[in-house]
Design a protein around this motif. Structure first.
Motif, PDB file in Angstrom:
ATOM      1  N   VAL A 115      37.068  32.058   9.042  1.00  0.00           N
ATOM      2  CA  VAL A 115      37.798  32.428  10.259  1.00  0.00           C
ATOM      3  C   VAL A 115      39.164  33.053   9.981  1.00  0.00           C
ATOM      4  O   VAL A 115      39.900  33.336  10.913  1.00  0.00           O
ATOM      5  N   LEU A 116      39.488  33.261   8.715  1.00  0.00           N
ATOM      6  CA  LEU A 116      40.758  33.917   8.393  1.00  0.00           C
ATOM      7  C   LEU A 116      40.464  35.253   7.715  1.00  0.00           C
ATOM      8  O   LEU A 116      39.474  35.387   6.995  1.00  0.00           O
TER       9      LEU A 116
ATOM     10  N   PRO B 267      35.374  34.811  14.074  1.00  0.00           N
ATOM     11  CA  PRO B 267      34.929  36.203  13.973  1.00  0.00           C
ATOM     12  C   PRO B 267      33.423  36.333  13.763  1.00  0.00           C
ATOM     13  O   PRO B 267      32.844  37.337  14.140  1.00  0.00           O
TER      14      PRO B 267
ATOM     15  N   ARG C 174      41.780  25.495  11.265  1.00  0.00           N
ATOM     16  CA  ARG C 174      41.308  26.684  11.971  1.00  0.00           C
ATOM     17  C   ARG C 174      39.784  26.697  12.093  1.00  0.00           C
ATOM     18  O   ARG C 174      39.225  27.199  13.063  1.00  0.00           O
TER      19      ARG C 174
ATOM     20  N   PHE D 187      35.247  32.006   0.635  1.00  0.00           N
ATOM     21  CA  PHE D 187      36.361  32.364   1.503  1.00  0.00           C
ATOM     22  C   PHE D 187      36.235  31.688   2.861  1.00  0.00           C
ATOM     23  O   PHE D 187      35.120  31.449   3.336  1.00  0.00           O
ATOM     24  N   ASN D 188      37.390  31.425   3.455  1.00  0.00           N
ATOM     25  CA  ASN D 188      37.430  30.808   4.778  1.00  0.00           C
ATOM     26  C   ASN D 188      36.878  31.800   5.810  1.00  0.00           C
ATOM     27  O   ASN D 188      37.387  32.919   5.914  1.00  0.00           O
TER      28      ASN D 188
ATOM     29  N   GLN E   3      45.113  37.305   5.081  1.00  0.00           N
ATOM     30  CA  GLN E   3      45.757  36.020   5.358  1.00  0.00           C
ATOM     31  C   GLN E   3      45.499  35.032   4.219  1.00  0.00           C
ATOM     32  O   GLN E   3      46.391  34.315   3.780  1.00  0.00           O
ATOM     33  N   GLN E   4      44.222  34.999   3.769  1.00  0.00           N
ATOM     34  CA  GLN E   4      43.865  34.015   2.752  1.00  0.00           C
ATOM     35  C   GLN E   4      44.527  34.299   1.421  1.00  0.00           C
ATOM     36  O   GLN E   4      45.123  33.420   0.802  1.00  0.00           O
TER      37      GLN E   4
ATOM     38  N   PHE F  24      43.769  27.666  -6.086  1.00  0.00           N
ATOM     39  CA  PHE F  24      44.938  28.533  -6.109  1.00  0.00           C
ATOM     40  C   PHE F  24      46.228  27.737  -5.985  1.00  0.00           C
ATOM     41  O   PHE F  24      47.298  28.323  -5.827  1.00  0.00           O
TER      42      PHE F  24
ATOM     43  N   LEU G  93      38.097  33.022  18.416  1.00  0.00           N
ATOM     44  CA  LEU G  93      38.613  32.330  17.232  1.00  0.00           C
ATOM     45  C   LEU G  93      37.687  32.428  16.024  1.00  0.00           C
ATOM     46  O   LEU G  93      38.133  32.320  14.899  1.00  0.00           O
TER      47      LEU G  93
ATOM     48  N   ASP H 285      48.079  33.484   1.519  1.00  0.00           N
ATOM     49  CA  ASP H 285      48.316  32.042   1.416  1.00  0.00           C
ATOM     50  C   ASP H 285      48.151  31.556  -0.025  1.00  0.00           C
ATOM     51  O   ASP H 285      48.887  30.695  -0.489  1.00  0.00           O
ATOM     52  N   PHE H 286      47.154  32.107  -0.724  1.00  0.00           N
ATOM     53  CA  PHE H 286      46.889  31.685  -2.098  1.00  0.00           C
ATOM     54  C   PHE H 286      48.094  31.981  -2.997  1.00  0.00           C
ATOM     55  O   PHE H 286      48.614  31.102  -3.672  1.00  0.00           O
TER      56      PHE H 286
ATOM     57  N   ARG I 174      46.574  24.959   7.707  1.00  0.00           N
ATOM     58  CA  ARG I 174      46.433  26.411   7.820  1.00  0.00           C
ATOM     59  C   ARG I 174      44.992  26.877   7.668  1.00  0.00           C
ATOM     60  O   ARG I 174      44.594  27.857   8.281  1.00  0.00           O
ATOM     61  N   HIS I 175      44.215  26.191   6.813  1.00  0.00           N
ATOM     62  CA  HIS I 175      42.858  26.675   6.568  1.00  0.00           C
ATOM     63  C   HIS I 175      41.778  25.819   7.217  1.00  0.00           C
ATOM     64  O   HIS I 175      40.925  26.325   7.922  1.00  0.00           O
TER      65      HIS I 175
ATOM     66  N   MET J 110      47.226  25.713  -3.569  1.00  0.00           N
ATOM     67  CA  MET J 110      47.804  25.478  -2.238  1.00  0.00           C
ATOM     68  C   MET J 110      48.001  23.985  -2.038  1.00  0.00           C
ATOM     69  O   MET J 110      47.186  23.175  -2.482  1.00  0.00           O
TER      70      MET J 110
ATOM     71  N   HIS K  90      35.223  26.999   0.339  1.00  0.00           N
ATOM     72  CA  HIS K  90      36.469  27.773   0.498  1.00  0.00           C
ATOM     73  C   HIS K  90      37.705  26.882   0.409  1.00  0.00           C
ATOM     74  O   HIS K  90      38.785  27.364   0.085  1.00  0.00           O
TER      75      HIS K  90
ATOM     76  N   TYR L  65      37.394  40.247   7.877  1.00  0.00           N
ATOM     77  CA  TYR L  65      36.948  38.873   7.671  1.00  0.00           C
ATOM     78  C   TYR L  65      35.904  38.852   6.562  1.00  0.00           C
ATOM     79  O   TYR L  65      35.212  39.857   6.341  1.00  0.00           O
TER      80      TYR L  65
END
Lengths: 321, 316
Positions: free
Chosen positions: A108-109, B308, B232, A105-106, A113-114, B218, B306, A117-118, B228-229, B220, B211, A151
Motif C-alpha cells: 500500500v506504499l 492501490p 497502513r 515490498f509493502n 515512499q518505501q 534496512f 487506501l 523510509d529504508f 509507518r508501514h 528501520m 515486506h 505501487y
C-alpha cells in the motif's frame, strides 16, 4: 592482493525449536568474505543456506536459536550487539535482497515512499527523490522518476528485484547479501538480474554473498563458492577450482545434476538418490554417507576438514587417509 | 474508480429500495389497522375512514407504495400522528446530536484503540500485551449503558464535574462539549477494547509479512515499521468494521441517550415506539438505513482509495 575481510562467520550453529526437538539448520559453519569478493553459497533446499543468510544480518525467524559462534561485520559480532546498534548496521553496513520480489515490498506504499523510509532510517539526505531516482536509473529502471510514484504491484517481478537491489546499494553497504535473488523470476528476468549483478561487480566495492541453488548463478557471478549440505559447509574454494575438480562426493553429484551440463541425448536428468538426514538428530559422522556412492567404513566417524589446495577446504574422509 | 463508485452507490440505492418496500409491506403484514391504532379505541368509523383516506390507505397497495416512494423522493417521510409535524423535521432536529455523539465516541475509541493495539504489538507477549488483552476484553464485555450509569454516578453525581443530563445549552459550545464527555465516554469505551484487539490481530498478521522483514533488513526502527508501514496495511480491513461499527454505535446510542436524557435519534425512536407513532418509527428507520448505507459505501470507497491493489482491480 590485500584482501580485507568484511564479513566473517565463525563456528556458527543455528537451531530451530521444534516439537520433536531442536532442528540443527546450521552446524558449525565458518566462512569469510572480503571486500570486492563475491561468495556463493550453494546447496539444495533445506540445507540451511537461507538460515545462514538470515543469520548474517541477524534477522532469524523467532523460532531460531543461535547455539554458538559469531557473525563479525568489520570485526564486530552482530549477534552480540544491542538491538539499536544492530539496526544501525543493517541497511548501512550490511544490506539484503530477498528471494521473492512479489512480497518483499509493502503493497500500500509507493516504491518511492518505501525506499525513502529504508534509507531515511540512516541518512535523511539520501532519501531525496532525485537521489533515489538516480539509483533506480543506475540499476536499469526506465523512467526512474515515475517509478518512485508507482505501487509494487504495478511493476514486474524483475523490476521489483531491480528496485530491491537499488535500495540495498543506496547506502553503499560493506556487504550485500542476496538470498536466492533470481529464484522467483522467469528465465529472461533471471538472466537480466544476473547481468545486472555482474555489472555491479565493477562499480560496487563491497562484498557480495549470493545464496542460490542455481549453479549458473554461481558460475556467472561468484569468485568463491561454499557448498552446503545438511547444515554444514562440505566444500569451499574458488569457483573454477571447485567446478573443475570437485573433491566432495556431494559437490560432484550436485554438479552432475545441473540441467545445463547434462547431455540432452541421454534423455535423463540425474538425481541424487535418498534424502537429507533428520537434522533433529544429525549423524556423528558424515551427513552425506547414506547417499554417498563411495562411502567407506570410516565415514560414520567424525569427519576431519582437509585443505586439498590453498584456499580450499573439504569435509570428507576420502583423500584424508 | 469512478465506475466503481457509481456501481457501489447504485447498489446502495437498490438496497434502500428493497428496505423501503419491505418496511412498507410490513405495515400490511402486521395485524391491525394503522388508522384505528392512531386514533385509539374510541374513534368513530367516519373518523377512521377520513384518516385512512388522508394517509392514502384506501388506495390499492401498489399505488400506496408508489406514493410512498414519491413522497420520500420529495423529502417527505410522513407526518407525526400526534404532533402533526413532518417526521423529517423532527429527525433533522435531533440527528446532529446523535451524529456528534457517535462520531466523538468512535473517534476517541479509534485513536486510543489503534495506539493500544500497536502498543500490544510492539510489546507483544509481555506484561503490557497481556494487561491490554485483559482490559480490552473487560471493557468489551460491559454494556455501554452500564458504563453510562456508573459514569453518571461517579462523575456527575459524586464528583459533580460534569452535567448529568441533557445536551448542553443551545449556542453554548462549552456546555455542549461538557455534556458530551460522559455519553461519548460510555459509548466509546467498549470500542476502545474492540478496536485494540482488532488492530492487534490485524497487525500481528502484517508483521509476519515479508515486506516487514525487508524494512527490518534496512534497519528501520520497530516503531517506524509499526506506525509507518504495518499500520497502513492493517488499517484497511479495520475500515469496513469501523463503518459497520458506526452504524451500530448510532443504534446503541439509544441506551446512552436514555440514561443521560439526551435528545437524539435514540430518544426519538423509543418515544415513538412507546406511543405507536408509526410514521415516526418508519421515517427514522428509513433515515438511519439510508445513513448507514451511505457510511458503508463511503468506507468501501475509502478502502479502494487506501489500497492501490483494490483500486486497480476495480479499474481493471
Amino acid at each position: 592482493m590485500g584482501m580485507t575481510v568484511v564479513l566473517e562467520v565463525q563456528n556458527l550453529s543455528v537451531a530451530y525449536a521444534m516439537p520433536g526437538g531442536a532442528l540443527q539448520a546450521v552446524r558449525d559453519v565458518s566462512l569469510s568474505v572480503a571486500r570486492g569478493e563475491v561468495l556463493g553459497i550453494m546447496g539444495e533446499s533445506g540445507c540451511g543456506k537461507s538460515t545462514l543468510a538470515a543469520a548474517m544480518i541477524n534477522l532469524l525467524p523467532p523460532a531460531a536459536r543461535v547455539g554458538q559462534g559469531a557473525v563479525r561485520l568489520n570485526g564486530t559480532d552482530m549477534l552480540r550487539l544491542a538491538p539499536a546498534a544492530q539496526r544501525a548496521l543493517r541497511g548501512r553496513s550490511v544490506a539484503m535482497v530477498f528471494q521473492d520480489p512479489m512480497t518483499a515490498f509493502n503493497p500500500v506504499l509507493t516504491i518511492g515512499q518505501q525506499v525513502a523510509d529504508f534509507v531515511g532510517a540512516h541518512d535523511a539526505s539520501l532519501a531525496r527523490p532525485d537521489r533515489l531516482a538516480a539509483m533506480l536509473d543506475r540499476v536499469g529502471i526506465p523512467d526512474a522518476a515515475r517509478c518512485l510514484g508507482r505501487y509494487p504491484h504495478e511493476l514486474s517481478g524483475g523490476m521489483r528485484q531491480r528496485v530491491a537491489i537499488a535500495a540495498a546499494l543506496l547506502m553503499q553497504p560493506d556487504v550485500l547479501i542476496a538470498d536466492e535473488p533470481t529464484t522467483a523470476l522467469d528465465v529472461t528476468m533471471e538472466a537480466q538480474i544476473i547481468h545486472l549483478l555482474r555489472d555491479l561487480r565493477t562499480t560496487f566495492d563491497g562484498a557480495i554473498v549470493i545464496v542460490t541453488h542455481h549453479l549458473g548463478v554461481i558460475a556467472e557471478l561468484c569468485d568463491r563458492v561454499a557448498v552446503m549440505y545438511a547444515g554444514e559447509v562440505v566444500e569451499e574454494g574458488p569457483v573454477d577450482a571447485i567446478f573443475h575438480d570437485p573433491q566432495h562426493p556431494y559437490t560432484r553429484a550436485l554438479l552432475a545434476c545441473d540441467p545445463a551440463v547434462v547431455d540432452p541425448a541421454s534423455g535423463r536428468l540425474p538425481t541424487i538418490a535418498g534424502r537429507l538426514p533428520d537434522l533433529t538428530a544429525p549423524p556423528p559422522g558424515c551427513a552425506f554417507e547414506p547417499r554417498c556412492g563411495m562411502a567407506l567404513a570410516v565415514c560414520s566417524q567424525p569427519v576431519p576438514r582437509r585443505v586439498p589446495a590453498a584456499g580450499r577446504s573439504v569435509l570428507c574422509h576420502r583423500g584424508a587417509e | 474508480m469512478l465506475a466503481y463508485a457509481i456501481r457501489r452507490v447504485g447498489l446502495s440505492l437498490l438496497i434502500l429500495i428493497v428496505v423501503m418496500t419491505a418496511m412498507y409491506g410490513m405495515v400490511f403484514l402486521v395485524p391491525g389497522d394503522p388508522a384505528s391504532l392512531a386514533l385509539g379505541p374510541r374513534a368513530t368509523p367516519e373518523l377512521k375512514e377520513a384518516l385512512r383516506e388522508r394517509m392514502g390507505l384506501d388506495q390499492p397497495i401498489l399505488t400506496q407504495i408508489f406514493l410512498f416512494f414519491g413522497n420520500v423522493l420529495q423529502g417527505d417521510l410522513g407526518t407525526d400522528v400526534w404532533s402533526k409535524r413532518p417526521v423529517l423535521d423532527q429527525i433533522l432536529e435531533v440527528f446532529p446530536n446523535t451524529l456528534i455523539l457517535g462520531s466523538v465516541a468512535l473517534g476517541w475509541a479509534l485513536v486510543l484503540g489503534v495506539l493500544l493495539g500497536c502498543a500490544a504489538v510492539v510489546w507483544r507477549d509481555t506484561v503490557v500485551d497481556r494487561l491490554l488483552g485483559v482490559l480490552s476484553v473487560s471493557v468489551i464485555s460491559v454494556p455501554s449503558f452500564v458504563i453510562a450509569i456508573y459514569a453518571l454516578i461517579v462523575f456527575a453525581v459524586w464528583l459533580n464535574w460534569l452535567p448529568a443530563i441533557g445536551a448542553g445549552e443551545a449556542g453554548d459550545l462549552g456546555s455542549q462539549a461538557r455534556a458530551l464527555v460522559l455519553p461519548a465516554f460510555a459509548l466509546g469505551l467498549g470500542w476502545v477494547g474492540y478496536l485494540a484487539r482488532l488492530i492487534r490481530a490485524s497487525m500481528l498478521e502484517v508483521m509476519e509479512a515479508p515486506h516487514i522483514r525487508t524494512a527490518r533488513a534496512f534497519g528501520m526502527s520497530e516503531r517506524d515499521i509499526v506506525f509507518r508501514h504495518a499500520l497502513r496495511v492493517a488499517i484497511v480491513p479495520t475500515i469496513s468494521v469501523l463503518a459497520v461499527g458506526f452504524g451500530g454505535i448510532l443504534s446503541s446510542a439509544v441506551f446512552v441517550e436514555s440514561v443521560f436524557s439526551r435528545p437524539g435519534i435514540g430518544t426519538l425512536i423509543t418515544a415513538a415506539v412507546e406511543k405507536r407513532n408509526y410514521p415516526v418509527v418508519m421515517g427514522t428507520v428509513l433515515f438511519m438505513t439510508a445513513f448507514y448505507l451511505m457510511i458503508v459505501t463511503a468506507a468501501d470507497l475509502l478502502i479502494a482509495r487506501l489500497d492501490p491493489r483494490v483500486r486497480d482491480v476495480l479499474r481493471g
